[in-house]
Design an enzyme around this catalytic site. Structure first.
Site, PDB file in Angstrom:
ATOM      1  CD  GLU A 197      -1.940  -2.431   0.810  1.00 31.06           C
ATOM      2  OE1 GLU A 197      -2.203  -2.809  -0.303  1.00 31.06           O
ATOM      3  OE2 GLU A 197      -1.126  -2.894   1.470  1.00 31.06           O
ATOM      4  CB  THR A 265       4.449  -6.817  -0.480  1.00 26.26           C
ATOM      5  OG1 THR A 265       2.970  -6.619  -0.008  1.00 26.26           O
ATOM      6  CG2 THR A 265       5.180  -5.646  -0.735  1.00 26.26           C
ATOM      7  CD1 TRP A 267       1.883  -8.555   2.651  1.00 31.47           C
ATOM      8  CD2 TRP A 267       0.800  -9.515   4.112  1.00 31.47           C
ATOM      9  NE1 TRP A 267       0.541  -8.523   2.116  1.00 31.47           N
ATOM     10  CE2 TRP A 267      -0.168  -9.075   3.140  1.00 31.47           C
ATOM     11  CE3 TRP A 267       0.334 -10.291   5.206  1.00 31.47           C
ATOM     12  CZ2 TRP A 267      -1.489  -9.239   3.361  1.00 31.47           C
ATOM     13  CZ3 TRP A 267      -1.172 -10.272   5.461  1.00 31.47           C
ATOM     14  CH2 TRP A 267      -2.174  -9.763   4.529  1.00 31.47           C
ATOM     15  CG  ASN A 285      -2.341  -5.355  -3.216  1.00 30.50           C
ATOM     16  OD1 ASN A 285      -2.035  -6.039  -1.872  1.00 30.50           O
ATOM     17  ND2 ASN A 285      -2.089  -4.098  -3.133  1.00 30.50           N
ATOM     18  CG  ASP A 327      -6.039  -4.971  -1.462  1.00 32.50           C
ATOM     19  OD1 ASP A 327      -5.024  -5.347  -1.704  1.00 32.50           O
ATOM     20  OD2 ASP A 327      -6.697  -4.646  -0.129  1.00 32.50           O
ATOM     21  CG  ASP A 329      -2.083  -8.676  -0.156  1.00 28.05           C
ATOM     22  OD1 ASP A 329      -1.293  -9.372  -0.991  1.00 28.05           O
ATOM     23  OD2 ASP A 329      -1.818  -7.624   0.415  1.00 28.05           O
ATOM     24  CD1 TRP A 506      -7.191 -11.669  11.569  1.00 25.94           C
ATOM     25  CD2 TRP A 506      -8.861 -11.260  10.231  1.00 25.94           C
ATOM     26  NE1 TRP A 506      -6.953 -10.581  10.443  1.00 25.94           N
ATOM     27  CE2 TRP A 506      -7.827 -10.604   9.522  1.00 25.94           C
ATOM     28  CE3 TRP A 506      -9.967 -11.288   9.407  1.00 25.94           C
ATOM     29  CZ2 TRP A 506      -7.728  -9.727   8.538  1.00 25.94           C
ATOM     30  CZ3 TRP A 506     -10.121 -10.419   8.427  1.00 25.94           C
ATOM     31  CH2 TRP A 506      -8.993  -9.672   7.864  1.00 25.94           C
ATOM     32  CD1 TRP A 570      -8.798  -3.795   7.312  1.00 30.61           C
ATOM     33  CD2 TRP A 570      -8.065  -5.128   5.632  1.00 30.61           C
ATOM     34  NE1 TRP A 570      -9.319  -3.184   5.828  1.00 30.61           N
ATOM     35  CE2 TRP A 570      -8.788  -3.743   4.949  1.00 30.61           C
ATOM     36  CE3 TRP A 570      -7.517  -6.046   4.860  1.00 30.61           C
ATOM     37  CZ2 TRP A 570      -8.928  -4.040   3.771  1.00 30.61           C
ATOM     38  CZ3 TRP A 570      -7.844  -5.871   3.323  1.00 30.61           C
ATOM     39  CH2 TRP A 570      -8.283  -4.631   2.781  1.00 30.61           C
TER      40      TRP A 570
END
Length: 617
Positions: A197, A265, A267, A285, A327, A329, A506, A570
């Protein structure tokens, strides 16, 4: 139309490198540790990332009797992702920023040692997307490896906590951070980078386990020399077969030098097959979120990778979402499982992407075997064409087709995906994968944005809301659940069962030989369900929302289950960052999450606790 980009509230010093002669191959040690179920020595319990334990003291008959055995406060608030490692009876716990590490004596629950790195919060925290999380530690060669938020990779003596070496992996002033758990493979420590981002170009890097020297680095995009792609040997899936990617397979899909700030990226989580000597992972993304500013497929963002662990050279690569417009990702874990597909045993790589599709590939060749929706609410694409491997985009939900400054409504899933980073588990007893999922859709409006190093490079406004559809059929049913927990057959691409959850799940799940699957919920429950049927067998409310992974181990002949609670990430950013969720204008705060999860604060608050469970004596 240009709009100002505001930094959002979401989520050093480097020591001198100490030269140590010789190298050792640590993965034989790690493999030995993971084969003993008394340990939990890697993020996934093993190199294959299946999060399955052979322990069965806790089973479907007695799990109802589970009770807290002990707890440990980390002393830190905000989102606690990942989970504890247990190596040779010692437990190692990590925290979100400031990334404190604790070694714990299980007999007394006393701290053996603790380490808190020196980091510049004013530089690092403002460029951390989606909370100040850290997903865990790695063990190997008598060391604990910590990937700090400020990108410093640190090796600690596992017995004393003293720093052995540290090395800078990136530059936070350019928007680079780290959130993921590293992985020890042979004589290397594998790590990646965050910051998509902020226009950060993603990479995977391998550092020498003894000295911290860089052995290799492979970028997600750019010239072949940067990506470590061999044009004639590296393969991909297209036209119904595995074939070489060809020269300039990445740069030819970008306009000009846009790839230099192109994202992708790394991560997420990393897996490893010792027999094939391949490391597997996903790239994220492309930057920016406005697809009109980056024409082309934007390779190799949004891709699954298999790299040679010794050299970094790419064996195969497969792009899931060319020219990502939402997005989605693609960093989620790749689980490595041997399965029978159409009567033939295959060495497979299984990946559940944020785009809502579950992929099964041959992990040796990269052949695409299965690609199906694991949440039938997904509508941005009708299906994946198995010959080309490309998703068939529905124009109604295409943010590029609808254009800049146009609000594309009702896209499913939302940007946080049908599943985010929370890793799946796999049970060889049932043959099913267990998916912690989101059931969320969005409105998405892209806009033009200019790149400035170290500043947010997003280019979209979004709001999120419940999907309101049945997970299994995709039919509108008026439901308002934001999550579900699902069992999946990766050989056929079919949902076996799915349990609704009020909020997104999550938490990384855990499957055990006792026939029990564990996971945590955002409002803070540790839950246990029957692996075959999904029937809930146990629940316990922990001190805060759970976004950590459930792990298990054995100590002095007794099986334990542990999970970190500490709401954030998030989905929980409204609570974690103190964003105001009381006004309609806040619907787009936290990159769209605050509005959807505004009621979460009625169920849980900030925390930071490890809760360890066991059966009564």
């Amino acid at each position: 139309m240009k709009k100002p980009v505001k930094s959002w509230l979401i989520a050093s010093t480097v020591a001198a490198l100490l030269a140590v002669p010789a190298v050792s191959q640590a993965n034989s040690e790690v493999e030995k540790l993971t084969k003993n179920p008394a340990n939990w020595a890697t993020w996934g319990g093993n190199y294959h990332g299946t999060r399955y334990s052979e322990l069965k003291q806790i089973n479907t008959s007695n799990v109802k009797n589970l009770q807290p055995a002990w707890t440990f406060s980390t002393g830190v608030l905000r989102g606690h992702e990942g989970g504890p490692l247990v190596v040779n009876d010692v437990m190692y716990i990590h925290t979100p920023f400031p990334n404190t590490v604790y070694a714990i004596d299980q007999k007394t629950q006393a701290v053996i040692w603790e380490y808190t790195p020196q980091q510049d919060a004013d530089v690092t925290i403002p460029v951390m997307c989606c909370d100040t999380v850290n997903r865990g530690l790695a063990y190997g060669d008598g060391k604990i490896f910590l990937q700090q938020s400020d990108t410093v990779l640190t090796a600690l003596d596992a017995k004393t906590g003293k720093r052995v070496w540290s090395v800078q992996n990136g530059d936070p002033k350019l928007g680079m951070t780290n959130t993921q758990a590293p992985l020890v493979v042979k004589d290397k420590v594998i790590t990646g980078i965050s910051g998509g981002e902020f226009g950060v170009r993603g990479f995977l890097a391998a550092y020498n386990i003894r000295t911290g020297e860089l052995d290799w680095k492979g970028y997600s995009m750019g010239p072949d020399a940067d990506t470590l792609i061999n044009p004639t040997k590296t393969t991909t899936w297209k036209d119904g077969k595995v074939q070489p990617v060809g020269k300039d397979s990445s740069t030819s899909t970008w306009e000009g030098d846009q790839w230099k700030i192109g994202g992708g990226t790394t991560w997420g989580w990393y897996s490893y097959d010792p027999e094939l000597n391949l490391v597997y992972y996903g790239s994220g993304n492309p930057s920016t979120w406005n697809p009109a500013q980056r024409p082309g497929d934007n390779k190799w963002s949004m891709s699954l990778w298999a790299r040679n662990a010794d050299t970094g050279e790419v064996k195969w690569v497969y792009q899931m979402t060319p020219h990502d417009e939402w997005d989605y990702d693609g960093i989620n874990e790749v689980a490595l499982v041997d399965q029978e597909i159409k009567g033939q045993m295959r060495k497979t790589a299984v990946h559940f992407d944020r785009n809502g599709f579950g992929y099964t590939l041959d992990r040796v060749t990269g052949e695409l075997l299965v690609a199906e929706k694991f949440d039938k609410a997904v509508n941005w694409a009708s299906h994946v064409d198995m010959k080309s491997g490309r998703p068939q985009v529905v124009s109604q939900y295409s943010t590029e087709y609808n254009g800049e400054d146009v609000n594309t409504e009702g896209v499913c899933p939302a940007a946080l995906g049908s599943k985010n980073q929370q890793p799946v588990s796999y049970s060889p007893q049932t043959g099913y994968f267990y998916i912690s999922g989101n059931h969320v859709c969005m409105d998405y409006e892209p806009f033009e944005v200019e790149y400035t190093a170290g500043q947010p490079y997003v280019g979209a406004t979004l709001s999120m809301f419940p999907a309101g559809k049945d997970v299994i059929t995709g039919k509108e049913d008026g439901s308002n659940n934001l999550g579900q927990f699902t069992a999946w057959d990766a050989t056929t691409g079919k949902i076996i069962w799915s349990n609704k959850e009020q909020f997104s799940v999550w938490s990384g799940s855990l499957a055990t030989a006792g026939g029990v699957v564990f996971y945590g919920t955002l409002e803070g429950y540790l839950k246990a369900v029957d692996a075959k049927t999904g029937k809930e067998l146990y629940r316990f409310k922990t001190p805060s929302g759970i976004i950590g992974n459930v792990n298990t181990w054995e100590y002095e002949g007794k099986q334990y289950v542990g999970v970190l609670s500490g709401v954030g990430g998030w989905a929980g950013i409204g609570i974690a960052a103190g964003l105001d969720s009381g006004e309609e204008s806040s619907n787009s705060e936290g990159l769209g999450a605050v509005g959807a999860y505004r009621s979460l604060s009625s169920y849980t608050k900030l925390g930071g606790t490890l809760t360890v469970f066991a059966l009564p004596n």
